[in-house]
Design an enzyme around this catalytic site. Structure first.
Site, mmCIF file in Angstrom:
data_model
loop_
_atom_site.group_PDB
_atom_site.id
_atom_site.type_symbol
_atom_site.label_atom_id
_atom_site.label_comp_id
_atom_site.label_asym_id
_atom_site.label_seq_id
_atom_site.Cartn_x
_atom_site.Cartn_y
_atom_site.Cartn_z
ATOM 1 N N TYR A 18 -15.099 -2.391 -51.574
ATOM 2 C CA TYR A 18 -14.826 -2.590 -50.148
ATOM 3 C C TYR A 18 -13.548 -3.414 -49.972
ATOM 4 C CZ TYR A 18 -15.233 -4.691 -45.520
ATOM 5 O OH TYR A 18 -14.965 -5.146 -44.251
ATOM 6 N N GLU A 40 -20.476 -5.490 -37.826
ATOM 7 C CA GLU A 40 -20.268 -6.940 -37.643
ATOM 8 C C GLU A 40 -21.329 -7.524 -36.713
ATOM 9 O OE1 GLU A 40 -18.467 -8.733 -39.474
ATOM 10 O OE2 GLU A 40 -16.916 -7.403 -40.230
ATOM 11 N N TRP A 48 -22.424 -10.487 -45.430
ATOM 12 C CA TRP A 48 -21.760 -9.188 -45.320
ATOM 13 C C TRP A 48 -22.243 -8.227 -46.394
ATOM 14 C CZ3 TRP A 48 -19.988 -6.202 -41.922
ATOM 15 C CH2 TRP A 48 -19.119 -5.140 -42.223
#
Length: 187
Positions: A18, A40, A48
């Site tokens: 990522y 988000e 995350w």
């Protein structure tokens, strides 16, 4: 020789992938911006990596992040989402995603596109920070405060300043790669 990467991603292949391919790359596509807004929003209060590990589940559950479909979700679809163990089953965040899809389309009507609206805050140029260590990156800034306030005024939910700053980092509105990271000069 191995390339230096931001310290937050090292040691997990999903995180590193990522980081190497997406994080901090300027996004001007509305569909991708909406995807990051959804992710988000669900990340608020969580790590995350938790969201990244469930990203494909989110994609399937939320019709490939199609905001036009999401805006029309009914009670039955909400209940289905709240029973889906593959995503974060948070009623407020599910409801916020639906509200945000509606608000997203209103912004598109007003400004022509969401990317034009959101990037206008930066005069369409990413902010370049000089972070030595990822731990120095701020959680929010006066600009993320301003964007958060404006989004809320337009009906968006779960868009506090910290969520907005993380969104800005992810979508390349701000470059918070460590200065010795190989991606710093690439994005």
């Amino acid at each position: 020789m191995e390339k230096h990467k931001c310290g937050w991603c090292v040691g997990d292949t999903l995180y590193e992938d990522y980081h190497d391919k997406e994080w901090g790359v300027p996004v001007k596509d509305d569909a991708t911006l909406f995807e990051f807004l959804v992710l988000e929003t669900f990340q608020a209060g969580l790590s995350w990596i938790t969201i990244l590990r469930k990203r494909e589940n989110f994609r399937k559950a939320f019709d490939n992040f199609d905001y036009q479909k999401i805006a029309l979700y009914d009670t039955k679809k909400k209940e289905e989402l709240l029973q889906n163990a593959g995503i974060i089953r948070n009623k407020l965040k599910v409801n916020a995603t639906i509200s945000n899809a509606i608000a997203f389309m209103e912004v598109q009507k007003t400004f022509g596109s969401f990317h034009k609206y959101i990037w206008d805050f930066l005069d369409h140029k990413p902010m370049i920070n000089k972070i030595q260590n990822y731990k120095e990156a701020p959680a929010n800034t006066p600009l993320s405060d301003q964007i958060s306030k404006d989004l809320k005024k337009r009906g968006f939910k779960f868009v506090g300043s910290t969520v907005v700053y993380a969104f800005m980092q992810a979508t390349g509105m701000v470059n918070d790669h460590e200065i010795n990271c190989f991606r710093y000069t690439q994005v």
